[in-house]
Design a protein around this motif. Structure first.
Motif, PDB file in Angstrom:
ATOM      1  N   LYS A  30      15.386 118.439 126.143  1.00 45.98           N
ATOM      2  CA  LYS A  30      14.904 118.830 127.463  1.00 45.98           C
ATOM      3  C   LYS A  30      15.963 119.649 128.189  1.00 45.98           C
ATOM      4  O   LYS A  30      17.148 119.304 128.190  1.00 45.98           O
ATOM      5  N   PHE A  31      15.511 120.731 128.802  1.00 40.81           N
ATOM      6  CA  PHE A  31      16.352 121.594 129.612  1.00 40.81           C
ATOM      7  C   PHE A  31      15.666 121.738 130.977  1.00 40.81           C
ATOM      8  O   PHE A  31      14.474 122.047 131.031  1.00 40.81           O
ATOM      9  N   GLN A  32      16.421 121.518 132.044  1.00 40.69           N
ATOM     10  CA  GLN A  32      15.811 121.541 133.364  1.00 40.69           C
ATOM     11  C   GLN A  32      16.746 122.187 134.384  1.00 40.69           C
ATOM     12  O   GLN A  32      17.976 122.151 134.229  1.00 40.69           O
ATOM     13  N   ASP A  33      16.150 122.778 135.415  1.00 39.78           N
ATOM     14  CA  ASP A  33      16.913 123.298 136.549  1.00 39.78           C
ATOM     15  C   ASP A  33      16.009 123.275 137.770  1.00 39.78           C
ATOM     16  O   ASP A  33      14.967 123.939 137.788  1.00 39.78           O
ATOM     17  N   ASP A  34      16.398 122.489 138.776  1.00 41.24           N
ATOM     18  CA  ASP A  34      15.610 122.432 140.013  1.00 41.24           C
ATOM     19  C   ASP A  34      16.222 123.306 141.114  1.00 41.24           C
ATOM     20  O   ASP A  34      15.694 123.353 142.224  1.00 41.24           O
ATOM     21  N   PHE A  35      17.337 123.990 140.794  1.00 41.69           N
ATOM     22  CA  PHE A  35      18.004 124.916 141.722  1.00 41.69           C
ATOM     23  C   PHE A  35      18.449 124.241 143.020  1.00 41.69           C
ATOM     24  O   PHE A  35      18.638 124.914 144.031  1.00 41.69           O
ATOM     25  N   ASN A  36      18.613 122.934 142.969  1.00 40.77           N
ATOM     26  CA  ASN A  36      19.038 122.198 144.163  1.00 40.77           C
ATOM     27  C   ASN A  36      20.557 122.256 144.306  1.00 40.77           C
ATOM     28  O   ASN A  36      21.277 121.304 143.979  1.00 40.77           O
ATOM     29  N   ARG A  37      21.013 123.393 144.773  1.00 39.77           N
ATOM     30  CA  ARG A  37      22.444 123.579 145.002  1.00 39.77           C
ATOM     31  C   ARG A  37      22.640 124.589 146.137  1.00 39.77           C
ATOM     32  O   ARG A  37      21.670 125.070 146.717  1.00 39.77           O
ATOM     33  N   ALA A  38      23.880 124.884 146.430  1.00 42.35           N
ATOM     34  CA  ALA A  38      24.192 125.720 147.590  1.00 42.35           C
ATOM     35  C   ALA A  38      23.570 127.112 147.478  1.00 42.35           C
ATOM     36  O   ALA A  38      23.398 127.652 146.374  1.00 42.35           O
ATOM     37  N   ASN A  39      23.228 127.667 148.631  1.00 41.20           N
ATOM     38  CA  ASN A  39      22.666 129.015 148.676  1.00 41.20           C
ATOM     39  C   ASN A  39      23.650 130.036 148.105  1.00 41.20           C
ATOM     40  O   ASN A  39      24.874 129.917 148.260  1.00 41.20           O
ATOM     41  N   VAL A  40      23.089 131.048 147.435  1.00 38.81           N
ATOM     42  CA  VAL A  40      23.870 132.166 146.899  1.00 38.81           C
ATOM     43  C   VAL A  40      23.146 133.452 147.283  1.00 38.81           C
ATOM     44  O   VAL A  40      21.934 133.578 147.059  1.00 38.81           O
ATOM     45  N   ALA A  41      23.855 134.402 147.868  1.00 38.32           N
ATOM     46  CA  ALA A  41      23.250 135.681 148.247  1.00 38.32           C
ATOM     47  C   ALA A  41      22.842 136.454 147.000  1.00 38.32           C
ATOM     48  O   ALA A  41      23.269 136.152 145.878  1.00 38.32           O
ATOM     49  N   LEU A  42      22.000 137.474 147.181  1.00 39.99           N
ATOM     50  CA  LEU A  42      21.510 138.273 146.061  1.00 39.99           C
ATOM     51  C   LEU A  42      22.666 138.806 145.219  1.00 39.99           C
ATOM     52  O   LEU A  42      23.620 139.396 145.739  1.00 39.99           O
ATOM     53  N   VAL A  43      22.577 138.583 143.908  1.00 39.03           N
ATOM     54  CA  VAL A  43      23.591 139.061 142.971  1.00 39.03           C
ATOM     55  C   VAL A  43      22.911 139.731 141.789  1.00 39.03           C
ATOM     56  O   VAL A  43      21.741 139.452 141.479  1.00 39.03           O
ATOM     57  N   ASP A  44      23.639 140.623 141.106  1.00 42.20           N
ATOM     58  CA  ASP A  44      23.126 141.245 139.894  1.00 42.20           C
ATOM     59  C   ASP A  44      24.023 140.865 138.724  1.00 42.20           C
ATOM     60  O   ASP A  44      24.902 140.008 138.848  1.00 42.20           O
ATOM     61  N   ASN A  45      23.819 141.535 137.576  1.00 38.82           N
ATOM     62  CA  ASN A  45      24.547 141.130 136.371  1.00 38.82           C
ATOM     63  C   ASN A  45      25.999 141.585 136.344  1.00 38.82           C
ATOM     64  O   ASN A  45      26.710 141.303 135.380  1.00 38.82           O
ATOM     65  N   THR A  46      26.463 142.284 137.394  1.00 35.35           N
ATOM     66  CA  THR A  46      27.870 142.666 137.438  1.00 35.35           C
ATOM     67  C   THR A  46      28.750 141.560 137.984  1.00 35.35           C
ATOM     68  O   THR A  46      29.975 141.617 137.862  1.00 35.35           O
ATOM     69  N   VAL A  47      28.134 140.543 138.607  1.00 30.35           N
ATOM     70  CA  VAL A  47      28.897 139.428 139.173  1.00 30.35           C
ATOM     71  C   VAL A  47      29.086 138.372 138.084  1.00 30.35           C
ATOM     72  O   VAL A  47      28.126 137.773 137.600  1.00 30.35           O
TER      73      VAL A  47
END
Length: 322
Positions: free
Chosen positions: A121-138
């Motif tokens: 099983k693999f899961q992610d509920d994204f319950n963590r601190a806000n992150v501003a918009l990022v792309d693949n260069t970060v």
């Protein structure tokens, strides 16, 4: 006239016969006329420890106390019973398969083997601190170490994955170790997620069976009432190798969260289901087949923001593999 000895002999014969008759009656067992139970199928066909399993068959007892269900030698308690179905929880066994039998009304059924799946099983509920918009260069990816942004920008907002960038076709993939969506040859997968798509013609959806080149995959996306299931070719998005669903469906609206479930136990045979998480009502369920399927690969999220502003959200990512 009978002599005394003859009278005693007659009495002994009578008493012996009576005693024998009583002894014979005492040893007579009650006849069990109940029909022999029979197991026909399992639903689902494969199940893992802790899963609910329905044993479908004939001549089960409707009295829970009169059914004994065994997985090999392990006895389990029935959750519900009828004369044609018994539901149980699969016990924790370390073997790859178990012989299932049902003893109903004192009679034992045939033995039918159940393949026991060991689910990853693999899961992610994204319950963590806000992150501003990022792309693949970060780098490293602040959205999560197992997520690969292929193109476009994503953010974390209020415990959800989000995007607001319009006019760009964008997607990200889940590249966790061992996350390989195989189907067939005793493998299956179930991929689930929640998707919310804003109006104005914007698309949002999920990707599955994404190959290592990040171009070949299946894409299930919605825009308003439109639902599409597409297969990309070697040139990626826009190179449609197959269009398996492309239609408008009543009940789909903008800015509404949908639950997406995609599953397969046979390579090229894919079941897609979209439901309303508020009511659990199924809005669309369909099984499609691809004669030249992609196998393995990983899942991900997709959006194409045509409106301004774009508000697309993803949540409750879950992947189960066998």
């Amino acid at each position: 006239m009978l002599t005394k000895n003859k009278i005693i002999a007659v009495l002994l014969v009578v008493l012996t016969g009576t005693a024998g008759s009583c002894k014979k009656d005492d040893n007579k067992l009650p006849v069990n006329n109940a029909p022999i139970p029979r197991i026909l199928t399992f639903a689902p066909e494969n199940a893992g420890p802790g899963d609910l399993l329905t044993i479908k068959g004939l001549h089960f007892s409707t009295d829970p106390e009169k059914n004994i269900v065994r997985f090999n030698q392990t006895v389990v308690t029935a959750q519900s019973v009828s004369d044609t179905a018994i539901t149980v929880v699969v016990p924790a066994l370390t073997v790859k398969s178990a012989g299932v039998t049902v003893r109903s009304n004192g009679k034992i059924s045939n033995r039918k083997n159940l393949n026991l799946v060991q689910i990853k099983k693999f899961q992610d509920d994204f319950n963590r601190a806000n992150v501003a918009l990022v792309d693949n260069t970060v780098m490293p990816n602040p959205l999560g170490s197992v997520w690969e942004i292929v193109t476009g920008r994503f953010s974390l907002e209020n415990n959800q994955l989000a995007t607001h960038a319009g006019g760009v076709e964008t997607y990200m993939l889940y590249r966790a170790p061992e996350a390989d969506m195989k189907a067939g040859s005793d493998h299956f997968f179930k991929f689930s997620a929640s998707v919310t798509v804003s109006g104005g013609g914007s698309f949002g959806g999920v990707i599955f069976h994404a190959q290592p080149d990040n171009k070949r995959f299946y894409l299930l996306r919605t825009a308003g009432k439109m639902v599409q299931l597409l297969k990309t070719g070697g040139n990626g998005l826009g190179d449609w190798a197959a269009i398996m669903i492309n239609d408008n469906f009543e009940g789909f609206v903008d800015n509404k969260k949908y639950r997406v479930d995609i599953s397969s136990s046979t390579a090229g045979k894919i079941t897609v289901k979209l439901s309303d998480p508020d009511t659990n009502g199924v809005m669309l369920e369909r099984t499609v087949e691809d004669p030249n399927p992609y196998t393995g690969g990983v899942p991900g999220f997709y959006y194409f923001g045509l409106a301004n502003p774009v508000n697309i959200y993803f949540d409750d990512f879950s992947l189960e593999l066998q």
